[in-house]
Design an enzyme around this catalytic site. Sequence first.
Site, short mmCIF file in Angstrom:
data_model
loop_
_atom_site.label_atom_id
_atom_site.label_comp_id
_atom_site.label_asym_id
_atom_site.label_seq_id
_atom_site.Cartn_x
_atom_site.Cartn_y
_atom_site.Cartn_z
N LYS A 43 0.81 -1.22 0.00
CA LYS A 43 0.00 0.00 0.00
C LYS A 43 0.84 1.27 0.00
CE LYS A 43 -3.53 -0.20 -0.66
NZ LYS A 43 -4.72 -0.62 -1.46
N SER A 260 -3.19 -12.66 3.27
CA SER A 260 -3.59 -12.42 1.88
C SER A 260 -2.48 -12.87 0.92
CB SER A 260 -3.93 -10.95 1.63
OG SER A 260 -2.77 -10.14 1.67
N1 PMP Z 1 -3.56 -7.72 1.12
C1 PMP Z 1 -3.38 -6.84 2.10
C2 PMP Z 1 -2.76 -7.30 3.38
C3 PMP Z 1 -3.81 -5.51 1.91
O1 PMP Z 1 -3.65 -4.62 2.91
C4 PMP Z 1 -4.40 -5.16 0.69
C5 PMP Z 1 -4.90 -3.75 0.50
N2 PMP Z 1 -6.22 -3.58 1.00
C6 PMP Z 1 -4.57 -6.12 -0.31
C7 PMP Z 1 -4.12 -7.39 -0.05
C8 PMP Z 1 -5.24 -5.82 -1.61
O2 PMP Z 1 -4.57 -4.89 -2.42
P1 PMP Z 1 -5.41 -3.90 -3.34
O3 PMP Z 1 -6.09 -2.93 -2.43
O4 PMP Z 1 -4.41 -3.24 -4.21
O5 PMP Z 1 -6.41 -4.71 -4.10
#
Ligand code: PMP
Length: 299
Positions: A43, A260
Site C-alpha cells: 500500500k 492475503s
Molecule cells: N492484502 C493486504 C494485506 C492488503 O492490505 C491489501 C490492501 N487492501 C490487499 C491485499 C489488496 O490490495 P489492493 O487494495 O491493491 O487490491
Amino acid sequence: MALVDHIGKTPLVRLERVTRGLVPPEVEIWAKLESFNPGGSVKDRAAWSIIQDAENSGRLRPGMLLLDSSSGNTGIAYGMIAAARGHRLVLCLPKNANRERKQLLAAYGVEVIETDPLEGSDGAIRQARALVRDYPERYLYLDQYSNPANWLAHYHGTATELWAQTQGRISHWVAGLGTTGTFVGTSRRLKELNPEIHCAAVQPDSPYHGLEGLKHLETAIIPAIYDPQLVDQHLAAPTEESILLLRRLAREEGILVGPSAAAALWGAIQVGQNLKQGVVVTLFPDGGERYLSEAHLWT
Ligand code: PMP
C-alpha cells in the site's frame, strides 16, 4: 533520496520448496515481496501515488486534513507518507483491526476514528463518506477505492518492475482483490506489454473469511476502480488452506507473510497445476510481523 523515493523496486523471488510436487517441474512460481517497502506493505505504492496526486492537483489547501478509510495497511502507508510530507491524516478504521495495526497508526501520529466491526471495511468507507459530506472544507477525501492514482501506481510501478524482473517471460499473473488497485493496474499494463498474459484474481471463498486485506466482491461495495474485463480467471481462496501455506512459507522458504499473501500463493498454485510450463507470478502484499499477535495463524 527522500524516504518516498524508496517505495517500490521490491524483490521478486522464486519459490521452490513450498510448491514442489504441487505444480509440474517446468512451471516456475515467483512472488514479489512487498514487505520490502519502507512502510512494510504494497500500500505504500498506492498511498504515495494518491498523496502525490492530491499535492499536485491543488485540492489540498492549507489546513485541510487528509481523510480515508482503510482496514490497516493503506492507513499505515498514509501515516508514514503524511509524516514524511508534513500533512495531517484522519483515518476511519474498523474497530476490530488488529493490535499491530493500531500501534503502528498511533506511532505515526494518525488520528483514528473507529467504526463498527460488524460492518468491516464497508463501515469504515461509509463513515469517511459521511465526514466529507458534512465537512467538505475540512477534509480532502483520498478515496482509495475510486481514485485512479491507486491503480496507476501499479500500472507504472509494479507491472513495469515485473516485466523487467522476468525479462518479459511472465505468462501468468495472480493477485488478490482488495481495493483492486494492485490487480487492475498491473494487469492493464501487462496486457499492453503482452496481450497473451493470463490474469487471475483471488477473492476469499466466503464473506466471513480470515484473509485480511481481501474483499468478497459479491457481498461488498464494489470499488469504482475495479475492471472485471481484465479478469481471465476468478479464484476463491479458502482461509484454512491459505493459512497452512502461510506457515509453510515461513518454515520452508523463510518468507514471513500475512494471510492475503498466502491466499495469493494458493491462487498461483491453482493456476500452475493446470499448466505444462509457464512463469506464474504473484505478489505478497505484506509481511507476517504485522500479524504476530494472531497466534492461531502460526501454531
Ligand atoms: N492484502 C493486504 C494485506 C492488503 O492490505 C491489501 C490492501 N487492501 C490487499 C491485499 C489488496 O490490495 P489492493 O487494495 O491493491 O487490491
